[in-house]
Design an enzyme around this catalytic site. Sequence first.
Site, mmCIF file in Angstrom:
data_model
loop_
_atom_site.group_PDB
_atom_site.id
_atom_site.type_symbol
_atom_site.label_atom_id
_atom_site.label_comp_id
_atom_site.label_asym_id
_atom_site.label_seq_id
_atom_site.Cartn_x
_atom_site.Cartn_y
_atom_site.Cartn_z
ATOM 1 N N ASN A 7 0.872 -1.177 0.000
ATOM 2 C CA ASN A 7 0.000 0.000 0.000
ATOM 3 C C ASN A 7 0.911 1.230 0.000
ATOM 4 O O ASN A 7 1.484 1.575 1.032
ATOM 5 C CB ASN A 7 -0.889 -0.039 1.244
ATOM 6 C CG ASN A 7 -1.887 1.099 1.264
ATOM 7 O OD1 ASN A 7 -1.839 2.009 0.430
ATOM 8 N ND2 ASN A 7 -2.785 1.071 2.230
ATOM 9 N N ARG A 88 -2.370 -2.059 -3.634
ATOM 10 C CA ARG A 88 -3.637 -1.369 -3.424
ATOM 11 C C ARG A 88 -3.644 -0.111 -4.292
ATOM 12 O O ARG A 88 -2.705 0.684 -4.248
ATOM 13 C CB ARG A 88 -3.765 -0.981 -1.965
ATOM 14 C CG ARG A 88 -5.028 -0.199 -1.726
ATOM 15 C CD ARG A 88 -4.964 0.562 -0.449
ATOM 16 N NE ARG A 88 -6.224 1.230 -0.237
ATOM 17 C CZ ARG A 88 -6.373 2.273 0.562
ATOM 18 N NH1 ARG A 88 -5.337 2.761 1.206
ATOM 19 N NH2 ARG A 88 -7.535 2.831 0.698
ATOM 20 N N HIS A 177 -12.949 1.553 0.129
ATOM 21 C CA HIS A 177 -12.857 0.454 1.108
ATOM 22 C C HIS A 177 -13.381 -0.859 0.507
ATOM 23 O O HIS A 177 -13.818 -1.751 1.243
ATOM 24 C CB HIS A 177 -13.686 0.740 2.378
ATOM 25 C CG HIS A 177 -13.177 1.866 3.222
ATOM 26 N ND1 HIS A 177 -14.014 2.774 3.843
ATOM 27 C CD2 HIS A 177 -11.919 2.234 3.573
ATOM 28 C CE1 HIS A 177 -13.304 3.639 4.522
ATOM 29 N NE2 HIS A 177 -12.019 3.346 4.374
ATOM 30 N N ARG A 236 -13.448 13.851 8.762
ATOM 31 C CA ARG A 236 -14.256 14.231 7.586
ATOM 32 C C ARG A 236 -15.713 14.424 7.983
ATOM 33 O O ARG A 236 -16.242 13.698 8.810
ATOM 34 C CB ARG A 236 -14.178 13.149 6.504
ATOM 35 C CG ARG A 236 -12.818 12.985 5.895
ATOM 36 C CD ARG A 236 -12.898 12.070 4.666
ATOM 37 N NE ARG A 236 -11.577 11.643 4.252
ATOM 38 C CZ ARG A 236 -11.194 10.361 4.184
ATOM 39 N NH1 ARG A 236 -12.033 9.393 4.471
ATOM 40 N NH2 ARG A 236 -9.975 10.068 3.804
ATOM 41 N N SER A 279 -12.073 8.028 18.345
ATOM 42 C CA SER A 279 -13.334 7.657 19.008
ATOM 43 C C SER A 279 -13.143 7.420 20.502
ATOM 44 O O SER A 279 -14.052 7.679 21.295
ATOM 45 C CB SER A 279 -13.926 6.413 18.360
ATOM 46 O OG SER A 279 -13.077 5.314 18.593
ATOM 47 N N GLY A 328 -15.067 -0.191 14.517
ATOM 48 C CA GLY A 328 -16.025 -1.306 14.421
ATOM 49 C C GLY A 328 -15.561 -2.529 15.191
ATOM 50 O O GLY A 328 -16.356 -3.246 15.797
ATOM 51 N N GLU A 329 -14.234 -2.773 15.187
ATOM 52 C CA GLU A 329 -13.716 -3.970 15.856
ATOM 53 C C GLU A 329 -13.486 -3.753 17.345
ATOM 54 O O GLU A 329 -13.422 -4.702 18.108
ATOM 55 C CB GLU A 329 -12.383 -4.392 15.205
ATOM 56 C CG GLU A 329 -12.549 -4.917 13.797
ATOM 57 C CD GLU A 329 -11.230 -5.085 13.058
ATOM 58 O OE1 GLU A 329 -10.214 -5.379 13.703
ATOM 59 O OE2 GLU A 329 -11.227 -4.906 11.822
ATOM 60 N N GLU A 378 -7.405 -6.366 4.625
ATOM 61 C CA GLU A 378 -7.278 -5.943 3.224
ATOM 62 C C GLU A 378 -6.071 -6.592 2.558
ATOM 63 O O GLU A 378 -6.090 -6.872 1.361
ATOM 64 C CB GLU A 378 -7.207 -4.410 3.171
ATOM 65 C CG GLU A 378 -8.568 -3.806 3.487
ATOM 66 C CD GLU A 378 -8.548 -2.332 3.856
ATOM 67 O OE1 GLU A 378 -8.131 -2.025 4.986
ATOM 68 O OE2 GLU A 378 -8.950 -1.513 3.033
HETATM 69 P P1 ADP Z 1 -7.706 3.882 9.220
HETATM 70 O O1 ADP Z 1 -8.926 4.381 8.541
HETATM 71 O O2 ADP Z 1 -6.680 4.929 9.471
HETATM 72 O O3 ADP Z 1 -7.163 2.580 8.678
HETATM 73 P P2 ADP Z 1 -8.340 2.283 11.583
HETATM 74 O O4 ADP Z 1 -9.224 1.266 10.969
HETATM 75 O O5 ADP Z 1 -7.003 1.858 12.071
HETATM 76 O O6 ADP Z 1 -8.228 3.568 10.682
HETATM 77 O O7 ADP Z 1 -9.140 2.935 12.811
HETATM 78 C C1 ADP Z 1 -8.596 3.962 13.570
HETATM 79 C C2 ADP Z 1 -9.602 4.400 14.612
HETATM 80 O O8 ADP Z 1 -10.082 3.263 15.333
HETATM 81 C C3 ADP Z 1 -8.998 5.287 15.664
HETATM 82 O O9 ADP Z 1 -9.070 6.641 15.286
HETATM 83 C C4 ADP Z 1 -9.861 5.015 16.868
HETATM 84 O O10 ADP Z 1 -10.952 5.912 16.836
HETATM 85 C C5 ADP Z 1 -10.384 3.625 16.664
HETATM 86 N N1 ADP Z 1 -9.763 2.639 17.564
HETATM 87 C C6 ADP Z 1 -8.600 2.002 17.391
HETATM 88 N N2 ADP Z 1 -8.326 1.200 18.419
HETATM 89 C C7 ADP Z 1 -9.366 1.304 19.282
HETATM 90 C C8 ADP Z 1 -9.686 0.742 20.537
HETATM 91 N N3 ADP Z 1 -8.879 -0.138 21.126
HETATM 92 N N4 ADP Z 1 -10.850 1.096 21.121
HETATM 93 C C9 ADP Z 1 -11.680 1.960 20.524
HETATM 94 N N5 ADP Z 1 -11.430 2.551 19.342
HETATM 95 C C10 ADP Z 1 -10.283 2.235 18.723
#
Ligand code: ADP
Length: 392
Positions: A7, A88, A177, A236, A279, A328-329, A378
């Site tokens: 990437n 990518r 995505h 955004r 978040s 989400g995870e 990905e």
């Molecule tokens: P990108 O779009 O940069 O690939 P990611 O999928 O890595 O982003 O997500 C980043 C975001 O996920 C962070 O800004 C944060 O808000 C959230 N995040 C990451 N780890 C955690 C966690 N352990 N608990 C809650 N939110 C998290």
Amino acid sequence: MKILAVNAGSSSLKFQLLEMPDEMVITSGIVERIGYDNAEFTIKVNDKKVTEKLEIKNHKVAVHLVVEGLIKHKIIKSLDEIKGVGHRVVQGGELFKDSAIITDEVVEKIKSLNDLAPLHNPANITGIQAFREALPDVIQVAVFDTTFHQTMNELAYLYAAPYEWYKKYGVRKYGFHGTSHQYVSERAAELLDNPNAKIIVCHLGNGASLCAVDGGKSVDTSMGLTPLEGIPMGTRSGNVDPAVLMLIAAKENKTYAEVLDDLNKKSGYLGVSGISNDSRDIIDNMNKGDYRSMLAHKIQIKRIADYIGSYYVYMGGLDAIVFTAGIGENSPEIRKGILEAISVLGVTVDEEQNSKRGERMVSTSDSRVKAFIIPTNEEVMIAREVIRLENL
Ligand code: ADP
């Protein structure tokens, strides 16, 4: 068989070496701040990160470091072990309805889409060219963020703007995505044991988008011509009335490009809360009683629920909601907020499962609509595409 998933950004190059078809990660790493004084190269060796700070003038040097690093750190014995490289590429426009084996012609086609993704595609091409030079005999494949969404029909992808804009300039919704939405929705269909399932994937990271997947095909998605459209994200805005551009440009004496930059980089969680794009900070501050963090959180939930409702109607039903990517995870609060906001669709949260991490069902067993956490991958999707195209 070892496949490298790459990437390339404007000043970075991320990579993962995978053993396929087992889908095992052998190593991963990143070259950061390419072209700057403080460039560095990080690679995982025996699960430990090894970082070198050194001069990395351009992507060619970065790629050289990566391939030499694999040998230097005894991850591979010879470059012949790398059987394919998957890249990518952000924007494939309407030219790429599938991943593509890279040739000079394919590179030219990707270049022809630069207007649609001026920040991303040129950087992706730089990475591709550097790897073609470093590994000239190895098959290279371009995997596009947009391809999965090429199954949307024109009702979903056309803007209700002058039709000529679409014909002349390609102004339409492309969505992004795609590799993540595809990976996660394929896995969800497996878990549901139903290839015809109606699924909504919530890819919630710093960038965030939703995708309605019907029978394995993307039928609608929230991002548009660019990743700015859709739900609010870390920085955004997601959807706003375009007239905002004119008003703020006049009031703050800015160009449209500067206002657009504010909508891309100073909005979303960051803009509403005034505190953070992360978040975790939003939830922490909301729990401490910060009003604007509460607003940032609740606006995000409302907008996501709005999309889910609209996709439910568009698909004529729903079997599962899937959460993936950083938020989400990892964020039980945000998953719960979303699922409660759409409870009218017949989904009930299993609080205990929702408090955990990793692939799992987070709805109760009697929930009519199921909800899952499915970690995205990905890189694996890119490696799978290399194998699929190699075998064609
Ligand atoms: P990108 O779009 O940069 O690939 P990611 O999928 O890595 O982003 O997500 C980043 C975001 O996920 C962070 O800004 C944060 O808000 C959230 N995040 C990451 N780890 C955690 C966690 N352990 N608990 C809650 N939110 C998290």
